[in-house]
Design a protein around this motif. Structure first.
Motif, mmCIF file in Angstrom:
data_model
loop_
_atom_site.group_PDB
_atom_site.id
_atom_site.type_symbol
_atom_site.label_atom_id
_atom_site.label_comp_id
_atom_site.label_asym_id
_atom_site.label_seq_id
_atom_site.Cartn_x
_atom_site.Cartn_y
_atom_site.Cartn_z
ATOM 1 N N ILE A 1 -20.416 32.631 14.480
ATOM 2 C CA ILE A 1 -21.108 31.450 13.962
ATOM 3 C C ILE A 1 -20.129 30.290 13.764
ATOM 4 O O ILE A 1 -20.422 29.144 14.116
ATOM 5 C CB ILE A 1 -21.819 31.784 12.633
ATOM 6 N N SER A 2 -18.952 30.578 13.215
ATOM 7 C CA SER A 2 -17.997 29.505 12.944
ATOM 8 C C SER A 2 -17.579 28.802 14.225
ATOM 9 O O SER A 2 -17.495 27.570 14.284
ATOM 10 C CB SER A 2 -16.768 30.069 12.222
ATOM 11 N N SER A 3 -17.303 29.582 15.280
ATOM 12 C CA SER A 3 -16.893 28.977 16.544
ATOM 13 C C SER A 3 -17.983 28.102 17.124
ATOM 14 O O SER A 3 -17.738 26.985 17.585
ATOM 15 C CB SER A 3 -16.513 30.078 17.543
ATOM 16 N N ASP A 4 -19.220 28.589 17.094
ATOM 17 C CA ASP A 4 -20.335 27.818 17.650
ATOM 18 C C ASP A 4 -20.604 26.553 16.851
ATOM 19 O O ASP A 4 -20.926 25.502 17.403
ATOM 20 C CB ASP A 4 -21.605 28.680 17.680
ATOM 21 N N ARG A 5 -20.461 26.645 15.523
ATOM 22 C CA ARG A 5 -20.880 25.552 14.660
ATOM 23 C C ARG A 5 -19.774 24.532 14.402
ATOM 24 O O ARG A 5 -20.052 23.330 14.308
ATOM 25 C CB ARG A 5 -21.370 26.139 13.333
ATOM 26 N N TYR A 6 -18.519 24.988 14.291
ATOM 27 C CA TYR A 6 -17.471 24.106 13.786
ATOM 28 C C TYR A 6 -16.361 23.788 14.780
ATOM 29 O O TYR A 6 -15.594 22.866 14.541
ATOM 30 C CB TYR A 6 -16.845 24.709 12.529
ATOM 31 N N ARG A 7 -16.245 24.530 15.846
ATOM 32 C CA ARG A 7 -15.166 24.270 16.803
ATOM 33 C C ARG A 7 -15.401 22.946 17.517
ATOM 34 O O ARG A 7 -16.459 22.727 18.104
ATOM 35 C CB ARG A 7 -15.127 25.401 17.826
ATOM 36 N N PRO A 8 -14.418 22.027 17.459
ATOM 37 C CA PRO A 8 -14.617 20.717 18.103
ATOM 38 C C PRO A 8 -14.621 20.855 19.614
ATOM 39 O O PRO A 8 -13.823 21.600 20.188
ATOM 40 C CB PRO A 8 -13.416 19.906 17.622
ATOM 41 N N LYS A 9 -15.506 20.125 20.272
ATOM 42 C CA LYS A 9 -15.627 20.222 21.724
ATOM 43 C C LYS A 9 -15.115 18.989 22.454
ATOM 44 O O LYS A 9 -14.403 19.120 23.439
ATOM 45 C CB LYS A 9 -17.068 20.542 22.088
ATOM 46 N N PRO A 10 -15.425 17.758 22.026
ATOM 47 C CA PRO A 10 -14.872 16.589 22.720
ATOM 48 C C PRO A 10 -13.356 16.531 22.584
ATOM 49 O O PRO A 10 -12.782 16.946 21.573
ATOM 50 C CB PRO A 10 -15.532 15.401 22.005
ATOM 51 N N ALA A 11 -12.692 16.019 23.604
ATOM 52 C CA ALA A 11 -11.226 15.953 23.598
ATOM 53 C C ALA A 11 -10.706 15.156 22.410
ATOM 54 O O ALA A 11 -9.715 15.545 21.774
ATOM 55 C CB ALA A 11 -10.737 15.336 24.909
ATOM 56 N N ALA A 12 -11.355 14.039 22.084
ATOM 57 C CA ALA A 12 -10.878 13.212 20.971
ATOM 58 C C ALA A 12 -10.917 13.985 19.663
ATOM 59 O O ALA A 12 -10.013 13.870 18.818
ATOM 60 C CB ALA A 12 -11.722 11.947 20.863
ATOM 61 N N ALA A 13 -11.972 14.795 19.452
ATOM 62 C CA ALA A 13 -12.082 15.583 18.226
ATOM 63 C C ALA A 13 -11.022 16.673 18.181
ATOM 64 O O ALA A 13 -10.464 16.980 17.119
ATOM 65 C CB ALA A 13 -13.482 16.197 18.122
ATOM 66 N N GLN A 14 -10.698 17.271 19.336
ATOM 67 C CA GLN A 14 -9.654 18.284 19.391
ATOM 68 C C GLN A 14 -8.294 17.684 19.038
ATOM 69 O O GLN A 14 -7.507 18.285 18.288
ATOM 70 C CB GLN A 14 -9.604 18.900 20.790
ATOM 71 N N ILE A 15 -8.022 16.501 19.565
ATOM 72 C CA ILE A 15 -6.748 15.847 19.299
ATOM 73 C C ILE A 15 -6.618 15.496 17.817
ATOM 74 O O ILE A 15 -5.575 15.719 17.200
ATOM 75 C CB ILE A 15 -6.608 14.593 20.178
ATOM 76 N N GLU A 16 -7.679 14.967 17.239
ATOM 77 C CA GLU A 16 -7.639 14.606 15.824
ATOM 78 C C GLU A 16 -7.456 15.838 14.946
ATOM 79 O O GLU A 16 -6.741 15.810 13.937
ATOM 80 C CB GLU A 16 -8.902 13.852 15.435
ATOM 81 N N LEU A 17 -8.112 16.942 15.322
ATOM 82 C CA LEU A 17 -7.934 18.190 14.582
ATOM 83 C C LEU A 17 -6.479 18.626 14.610
ATOM 84 O O LEU A 17 -5.897 18.979 13.576
ATOM 85 C CB LEU A 17 -8.824 19.282 15.172
ATOM 86 N N ALA A 18 -5.865 18.624 15.797
ATOM 87 C CA ALA A 18 -4.474 19.052 15.919
ATOM 88 C C ALA A 18 -3.552 18.161 15.103
ATOM 89 O O ALA A 18 -2.644 18.643 14.415
ATOM 90 C CB ALA A 18 -4.053 19.052 17.386
#
Length: 283
Positions: free
Chosen positions: A214-231
């Motif tokens: 559930i966590s992966s489906d609901r909270y894992r960022p998918k757009p590249a910009a969101a991934q970069i901001e998370l990192a």
């Protein structure tokens, strides 16, 4: 026997919450307060918990007037705790009946330890698999190399170990304030404890972490910009936290390099993000 606080943040937990509560009520350490915060569930969660609370006064139910979001709900239950030791318990996980008693003995015996963990078992409908690595015997004189080894050995399930309340309250407050993401926050909760060699394990008791996806489906960022901001947020938090430690300047630099390498090799989401940042593939 001293009071130990258990925090259970809930949202639409009707499927497994009875199993989780039954497990806590069977614990061999009986001096517990079980703090439950319902985050505006829309199913039968509240009715189930109210039935348990009517039968056992150790349960304290808080009903949030509006949904706080998942991480502030985890923060809320720590803020309500009165025990010197604190443990989170998810609605869909369980443990051996001696789990709390065993981990409390670890903290009782060593004031230098702020988090005690048991053997983590990753569980789903088909199998049960050991997660993480067993820690070597705790060394009060542990150094930088031991910190690296402890981070390598860590598992997200350690977040459901037993903490000293004061340091985990300070840590969750910083995470809520400085990390505006859900994906990856469990690793940040553990980082201050692992990076300072404040964790000890006891493998005579087990914690079973249910894997639902559930966590992966609901909270894992998918757009590249969101991934970069998370990192960026993740590494910034780790740097700021480790800068407060008594490590040398060289060790702080080495820790930053290690984290980049470690997360990119063992965590797929950061591998993908680093490739984007380095221009190795198009977003």
């Amino acid at each position: 026997m001293s009071l130990i606080s258990v925090g259970m943040p809930l949202y639409n937990a009707e499927k497994f919450v009875e199993q989780a509560l039954d497990c806590l009520l069977r614990q061999t350490h009986t001096d517990l307060e079980i703090i439950i915060s319902d985050n505006c569930s829309t199913d039968n969660t509240v009715a189930i918990v109210e039935r348990y609370a009517a039968a056992d006064t150790r349960l304290k139910l808080f009903r949030q007037p509006e949904n706080l979001g998942p991480i502030p709900n985890f923060q809320f239950v720590v803020e309500q705790a009165r025990g010197d030791y604190f443990m989170w318990r998810s609605y869909d996980d369980w443990s051996d009946d001696n789990y709390i008693e065993t981990l409390a003995a670890v903290l009782d015996s060593n004031r230098a330890v702020d988090l005690a963990v048991g053997k983590v078992i990753r569980a789903n409908n088909e199998s049960q698999i050991e997660g993480g690595q067993e820690l070597a015997a705790y060394k009060p004189t542990a150094g930088f190399r031991d910190s690296i080894d402890m981070i390598k050995a860590s598992h997200p399930g350690w977040m459901y170990g037993l903490f000293r309340r004061a340091p985990i309250l300070a840590t969750i407050n910083e995470v809520v304030r400085d990390f505006p993401h859900v994906w990856g926050w469990d690793h940040l909760i553990l980082f201050p404890f692992a990076s300072r060699n404040r964790v000890a394990g006891h493998y005579g008791t087990r914690f079973f972490q249910r894997e639902t996806g559930i966590s992966s489906d609901r909270y894992r960022p998918k757009p590249a910009a969101a991934q970069i901001e998370l990192a960026r947020s993740f590494y910034r938090f780790c740097r700021r936290d480790y800068d407060k430690s008594d490590a040398s300047r060289v060790q702080k630099l080495a820790m930053g390099i290690f984290l980049l390498k470690h997360t990119s090799s063992c965590t797929e989401k950061f591998t993908r993000t680093l490739r984007i940042l380095l221009g190795l593939r198009r977003p």
